[in-house]
Design an enzyme around this catalytic site. Structure first.
Site, PDB file in Angstrom:
ATOM      1  N   ILE A  59      -3.427   6.232  -5.253  1.00 10.98           N
ATOM      2  CA  ILE A  59      -4.527   5.342  -5.668  1.00 10.98           C
ATOM      3  C   ILE A  59      -5.803   5.550  -4.848  1.00 10.98           C
ATOM      4  CG2 ILE A  59      -3.008   3.602  -6.719  1.00 10.98           C
ATOM      5  CD1 ILE A  59      -3.646   1.836  -4.191  1.00 10.98           C
ATOM      6  N   ALA A  82       0.248  -0.173  -0.462  1.00  7.73           N
ATOM      7  CA  ALA A  82      -0.497  -0.728   0.670  1.00  7.73           C
ATOM      8  C   ALA A  82      -0.171   0.031   1.939  1.00  7.73           C
ATOM      9  CB  ALA A  82      -0.140  -2.211   0.865  1.00  7.73           C
ATOM     10  N   ASP A 124      -0.680 -13.368   4.110  1.00 11.08           N
ATOM     11  CA  ASP A 124      -1.026 -14.528   4.949  1.00 11.08           C
ATOM     12  C   ASP A 124      -1.859 -14.109   6.164  1.00 11.08           C
ATOM     13  OD1 ASP A 124       1.226 -13.094   5.825  1.00 11.08           O
ATOM     14  OD2 ASP A 124       2.030 -14.783   6.961  1.00 11.08           O
ATOM     15  N   TYR A 147      -5.086  -4.964  10.298  1.00  8.03           N
ATOM     16  CA  TYR A 147      -4.367  -4.997   9.007  1.00  8.03           C
ATOM     17  C   TYR A 147      -4.901  -6.162   8.168  1.00  8.03           C
ATOM     18  CZ  TYR A 147      -0.545  -6.263   5.806  1.00  8.03           C
ATOM     19  OH  TYR A 147       0.186  -6.619   4.700  1.00  8.03           O
TER      20      TYR A 147
END
Ligand SMILES: NC(=O)c1ccc[n+]([C@@H]2O[C@H](COP(=O)([O-])OP(=O)(O)OC[C@H]3O[C@@H](n4cnc5c(N)ncnc54)[C@H](OP(=O)(O)O)[C@@H]3O)[C@@H](O)[C@H]2O)c1
Length: 306
Positions: A59, A82, A124, A147
């Protein structure tokens, strides 16, 4: 009925089936969530799936992404791809940004161009973790790790898809890849005692339960006119990593004693949020979801452990 009429009826049925079917691209499909989505794909019997990972569709390559959209009439993309190495991200900042932000821009752009719905997964860790009550979608983001910053920036570009949703989740684990449950089990088999932090509080999420939720949500998106929305999803309940480790030992029949320690005694390159419980009211109400408790998530994962 003559032969010609039969052929006509059959082709009409095939055409209708094609019209009602949907094409779904899953990126990063070899990861934890991608694998759990694959395992449960029978929940959407009318869908045609493209499960891809970096070898089939990188991607980060804008042209390859656009080509893929041109060749396959896509209705939905679930972006599970990811960069998830939280501590390494402090040093590999460019790579973390390239995968968690620039590559997401490629997907968002292709989705907007080809009228496709983007489901992007976030974390989160976009919150600073100084809060004391479950984070809502509208709460201020202030990531403290790189991150977290890369995922936060990924959310900004995911919003440029014309229709879509960003699902933030927390403490993800599954039967695939490496995760906290496997690490605890491995250490629990070889050590009598283990120190685990008890001052970081959140909610573990079994990726199988998130995958089920995603497959339940997709059929409800046909008449979507809400732009790009943010939702929170984790299992129910709250615990510290210490509580989670104790439960892992118990449910895995391991005798290892878990001792609570403070984060200051377990320094890591990337800072972790102290409190990152997610408020899931919005996703439960909008899509009629009932979410299992984190202990049920763990027992379901362990049931399927080979
Ligand atoms: N894990 C957690 O605790 C956690 C918590 C909260 C939120 N999340 C989010 O949840 C989502 C899913 O996480 P996960 O744990 O399932 O991740 P994962 O297991 O690390 O899987 C990510 C997958 O994406 C692939 N990938 C990396 N770069 C790519 C590229 N350029 N093109 C295509 N694929 C690429 C990875 O391949 P390689 O392995 O070869 O790099 C891997 O197979 C992520 O967005 C993550 O940020 C995770």
């Amino acid at each position: 009925m003559n032969f010609r009429k039969k052929v006509l009826i059959i082709s009409e049925l095939v055409l209708n089936a094609q019209k009602n079917s949907m094409n779904i691209l899953i990126t990063g499909a070899n990861g934890q969530l991608g694998n759990e989505l694959k395992k449960r794909s029978a929940l959407l019997p009318n869908a045609h799936f493209f499960f891809t990972d970096v070898n089939e569709l990188n991607i980060m390559e804008e042209e390859a992404v656009d080509d893929f959209f041109k060749k396959n009439r896509l209705d939905f993309v679930v972006n599970c791809a990811a960069y998830t190495a939280v501590d390494k991200a402090e040093k590999e900042q460019n790579l973390a940004l390239a995968i968690n932000c620039q590559a997401v821009a490629n997907l968002a752009k292709a989705c907007a161009k080809h009228n496709c719905f983007l489901i992007h997964i976030s974390t989160d860790y976009v919150f600073n973790g100084h809060g004391y009550k479950p984070y809502r979608e509208i709460d201020v983001m202030e990531p403290e790790s790189f991150y977290g910053i890369s995922k936060w920036r990924g959310e900004q570009v995911a919003k440029t898809a014309e229709k879509g949703m960003i699902i933030r989740t927390s403490w993800l684990y599954s039967n695939f890849g490496s995760n906290f449950v496997f690490t605890m089990q491995k250490l629990g088999r070889t050590q009598d005692t283990l120190n685990v932090v008890f001052d970081q509080v959140g909610t573990p999420t079994f990726a199988g339960h998130l995958a089920e939720a995603i497959w339940k949500i997709i059929p409800q998106l046909n008449t979507w006119n809400e732009g790009v929305q943010i939702y929170h999803f984790s299992n129910e309940g709250v615990c510290s990593w210490y509580d989670f480790a104790v439960e892992i030992m118990q449910q895995s029949n391991l005798k290892c004693r878990v001792c609570p320690i403070e984060s200051k005694d377990y320094p890591t390159p990337a800072p972790r949020p102290f409190y990152s419980v997610l408020n899931k009211a919005k996703i439960k109400k909008r899509f009629g979801l009932s979410i299992p408790h984190w202990k049920e998530g763990l027992s379901e994962m362990l049931k399927n452990q080979k």
